[in-house]
Design a protein around this motif. Structure first.
Motif, mmCIF file in Angstrom:
data_model
loop_
_atom_site.group_PDB
_atom_site.id
_atom_site.type_symbol
_atom_site.label_atom_id
_atom_site.label_comp_id
_atom_site.label_asym_id
_atom_site.label_seq_id
_atom_site.Cartn_x
_atom_site.Cartn_y
_atom_site.Cartn_z
ATOM 1 N N ASP A 108 23.964 42.734 -108.503
ATOM 2 C CA ASP A 108 24.301 43.894 -109.333
ATOM 3 C C ASP A 108 24.581 45.041 -108.370
ATOM 4 O OD1 ASP A 108 21.867 45.005 -108.507
ATOM 5 O OD2 ASP A 108 20.814 44.496 -110.345
ATOM 6 N N PRO A 109 24.748 46.278 -108.839
ATOM 7 C CA PRO A 109 25.088 47.359 -107.901
ATOM 8 C C PRO A 109 24.046 47.656 -106.830
ATOM 9 C CG PRO A 109 25.774 47.955 -110.112
ATOM 10 C CD PRO A 109 24.959 46.706 -110.251
ATOM 11 N N SER A 110 22.862 47.053 -106.923
ATOM 12 C CA SER A 110 21.823 47.325 -105.933
ATOM 13 C C SER A 110 21.842 46.328 -104.777
ATOM 14 C CB SER A 110 20.438 47.318 -106.590
ATOM 15 O OG SER A 110 20.097 46.023 -107.042
ATOM 16 N N GLN A 111 22.868 45.465 -104.716
ATOM 17 C CA GLN A 111 23.014 44.559 -103.577
ATOM 18 C C GLN A 111 24.411 44.697 -102.964
ATOM 19 O OE1 GLN A 111 21.831 42.688 -106.557
ATOM 20 N NE2 GLN A 111 19.708 43.014 -105.903
ATOM 21 N N ALA A 112 24.505 44.313 -101.713
ATOM 22 C CA ALA A 112 25.782 44.211 -101.017
ATOM 23 C C ALA A 112 25.670 43.066 -100.030
ATOM 24 C CB ALA A 112 26.128 45.514 -100.301
ATOM 25 N N ILE A 113 26.804 42.568 -99.562
ATOM 26 C CA ILE A 113 26.781 41.436 -98.643
ATOM 27 C C ILE A 113 27.926 41.561 -97.640
ATOM 28 C CG2 ILE A 113 28.208 39.929 -100.106
ATOM 29 C CD1 ILE A 113 26.210 37.633 -99.285
ATOM 30 N N PHE A 114 27.641 41.231 -96.383
ATOM 31 C CA PHE A 114 28.653 41.242 -95.341
ATOM 32 C C PHE A 114 29.140 39.821 -95.123
ATOM 33 C CE2 PHE A 114 29.957 40.855 -90.861
ATOM 34 C CZ PHE A 114 30.983 41.783 -90.851
ATOM 35 N N ILE A 115 30.472 39.638 -95.175
ATOM 36 C CA ILE A 115 31.083 38.320 -95.054
ATOM 37 C C ILE A 115 32.017 38.314 -93.844
ATOM 38 C CG2 ILE A 115 32.443 36.543 -96.208
ATOM 39 C CD1 ILE A 115 29.806 37.193 -97.582
ATOM 40 N N PRO A 116 31.687 37.552 -92.791
ATOM 41 C CA PRO A 116 32.569 37.506 -91.620
ATOM 42 C C PRO A 116 33.866 36.750 -91.902
ATOM 43 C CG PRO A 116 30.357 36.693 -91.103
ATOM 44 C CD PRO A 116 30.470 36.776 -92.583
ATOM 45 N N ARG A 117 34.838 37.011 -91.078
ATOM 46 C CA ARG A 117 36.110 36.297 -91.106
ATOM 47 C C ARG A 117 35.878 34.790 -91.191
ATOM 48 N NH1 ARG A 117 39.141 33.645 -87.259
ATOM 49 N NH2 ARG A 117 41.402 33.971 -87.252
ATOM 50 N N GLY A 118 36.580 34.127 -92.118
ATOM 51 C CA GLY A 118 36.529 32.681 -92.210
ATOM 52 C C GLY A 118 35.488 32.120 -93.145
ATOM 53 N N VAL A 119 34.663 32.979 -93.741
ATOM 54 C CA VAL A 119 33.693 32.516 -94.733
ATOM 55 C C VAL A 119 34.324 32.671 -96.114
ATOM 56 C CG1 VAL A 119 31.442 32.931 -95.798
ATOM 57 C CG2 VAL A 119 31.702 33.046 -93.315
ATOM 58 N N GLY A 120 34.373 31.572 -96.871
ATOM 59 C CA GLY A 120 34.992 31.588 -98.191
ATOM 60 C C GLY A 120 34.198 32.421 -99.177
ATOM 61 N N ASN A 121 34.904 33.242 -99.933
ATOM 62 C CA ASN A 121 34.293 34.176 -100.873
ATOM 63 C C ASN A 121 34.704 33.819 -102.300
ATOM 64 O OD1 ASN A 121 33.071 36.850 -101.641
ATOM 65 N ND2 ASN A 121 35.187 37.237 -102.260
#
Length: 474
Positions: A108-121
């Motif tokens: 929900d709006p209280s989380q965030a996530i960092f996704i490096p290049r090459g990781v499927g989203n």
């Protein structure tokens, strides 16, 4: 369930290397809520890479059950929810041992996530009117889509447990037809580009990285540092590191009108151009410096000594150092008296010895030899270990010597007499010659690079090995 307010900012490493989940402090009252969605200083302190976002995108989804992905893109992303709630799924599609690793969570709006290049989203909305927002560190373009890597949402091997079955969810036709994991070609890692690949250091780097497909080598015909097109004709998002092993090294010819122009073009202007590229694309720049950036009045040079070059060559190298230091991710490797595969002092002395010539060699300049095998190994060490960015002195270890001392060692190791070498002062040696001024003290303090876990071999050991490789020692 509503948003949880006033959580502390925390970071949690997920099972996918480099994918970091953040809990964000959200502050609310009867009017609504407020959060710092991305706060560079605080998040860097928690381990977020300084990924330098350049574009902010928002995906608005009208209905619960909207499902998008799985797309691995050629840039890093920082993802959060602006409003609503999602089930997020991420699959590592990078080449390497973690290929196929999966992480899922509800956000929900209280989380965030960092996704490096090459990781499927991928994500599936759990509420109507959900807005999914992400920062990216490269500009989207139509041609960039050709570098995406895709995975089918229904892949049996990763077996993502979608809260709303895919048969009941809203999917695009493209997403329905993406390949299963067994048919996916992993996204290759970002590459290293070595410039000046035919020089002494370039040859050592070729040997060190032989067989590594992630390292590209470019000589002058493959990357002309003086040509502006060299800096615009390459897809820089595919590179993680540039090793600049190219340089104008004509110390004396740099004092001539033509040499002065060339020295500044290669050692300063080109480095500034590389620095702009590296900064714009989040690339690590490795740049090779020289003891000539100092005037040689100090017996032992540390990395933080003020620049004080004597001649044009040293001045152009000092300017290049200043340009390279503007790159957030940089390693400036300061060397002295470089010896490798090519024309150099040791090879010249060995040739003179074998021809029976008894030279006069300068005996009032003191320093240490730097063998290119050790320079190359130190560069790889700093990159591989993620050592703190900055300037590092790098020569071989051991007691400082004069050029005459080294020449005598060469004569002795090649079966000749040390006494065949006589000493002379710099002033006498260059009398009546058009020569650049030289620093009299070139010894570099090696404490900083040793603290990273890299200790260069003694110069005496490397000299024996070098001469043995050239010809048998008798």
């Amino acid at each position: 369930m509503g948003i949880e307010f006033s959580k502390p900012l925390t970071a949690t490493q997920t099972p996918i290397p480099g994918v970091i989940l953040y809990e964000l402090p959200v502050h609310g009252d009867n009017r609504g809520w407020f959060k710092e969605n991305w706060q560079r200083e605080k998040m860097l302190a928690l381990g977020l890479p300084d990924f330098v976002p350049v574009q902010n995108n928002i995906s608005f989804n009208e209905k619960a059950g909207t499902t998008r992905g799985i797309h691995a893109e050629p840039w890093d992303k920082f993802i959060s929810v602006a409003t609503g709630k999602i089930f997020g799924a991420w699959v590592d599609l990078r080449q390497g041992p973690s290929f196929g690793a999966v992480f899922t969570t509800v956000m929900d709006p209280s989380q965030a996530i960092f996704i490096p290049r090459g990781v499927g989203n991928a994500f599936q909305t759990l509420e109507d009117n959900t807005a999914y927002t992400y920062l990216v560190n490269d500009h989207w373009s139509a041609d960039a889509q050709g570098q995406y890597t895709f995975l089918n949402l229904a892949d049996e091997q990763t077996a993502i447990n979608w809260p709303i079955p895919l048969g009941q969810a809203e999917l695009s036709e493209k997403d329905k037809n993406h390949p299963r994991l067994a048919q996916v070609t992993p996204m290759a890692g970002r590459k290293t580009l070595v410039l000046g690949a035919d020089g002494q250091l370039g040859r050592a780097l070729r040997t060190l990285y032989a067989g590594d497909a992630s390292v590209e080598f470019a000589a002058r015909d493959g990357f002309d540092l003086s040509n502006p097109d060299s800096y615009t004709g390459r897809n820089w998002r595919n590179y993680a590191t540039i090793i600049n092993a190219a340089a104008y090294t004509g110390v004396d010819t740099a004092e001539t009108p033509a040499g002065r122009t060339q020295a500044w073009a290669i050692n300063a202007t080109a480095v500034a151009d590389l620095a702009k590229v590296a900064t714009a694309h989040g690339i690590t720049l490795v740049h090779i410096s020289s003891d000539y950036v100092f005037d040689g009045t100090t017996n032992l040079h540390t990395e933080d000594e003020a620049l004080s070059p004597l001649g044009v060559y040293g001045q152009s190298k000092a300017a290049g150092d200043l340009a390279a230091a503007t790159v957030p991710r940089h390693y400036i490797i300061r060397t002295s008296w470089v010896i490798g595969d090519g024309n150099n002092f040791v090879a010249t002395m060995a040739s003179l010895a074998n021809r029976g010539i008894k030279p006069a060699v300068v005996n009032d300049q003191t320093g240490r030899l730097s063998f290119t095998t050790d320079i190359a190994a130190a560069i790889k060490h700093l990159i591989d270990t993620g050592a703190a960015h900055g300037t590092y002195n790098l020569s071989n270890d051991g007691e400082p010597q004069t050029w005459a001392d080294i020449a005598a060692d060469v004569y002795e190791l090649t079966g000749h007499h040390r006494a065949d070498v006589t000493g002379t002062s710099t002033a006498d040696y260059f009398k009546d010659k058009n020569a650049a001024p030289r620093p009299h003290h070139s010894t570099l303090d090696l404490a900083k690079i040793k603290a990273t876990g890299y200790t260069p071999a003694p110069a005496a050991q490397r000299l024996r090995e070098y001469l043995a490789f050239m010809s048998p020692i008798t």
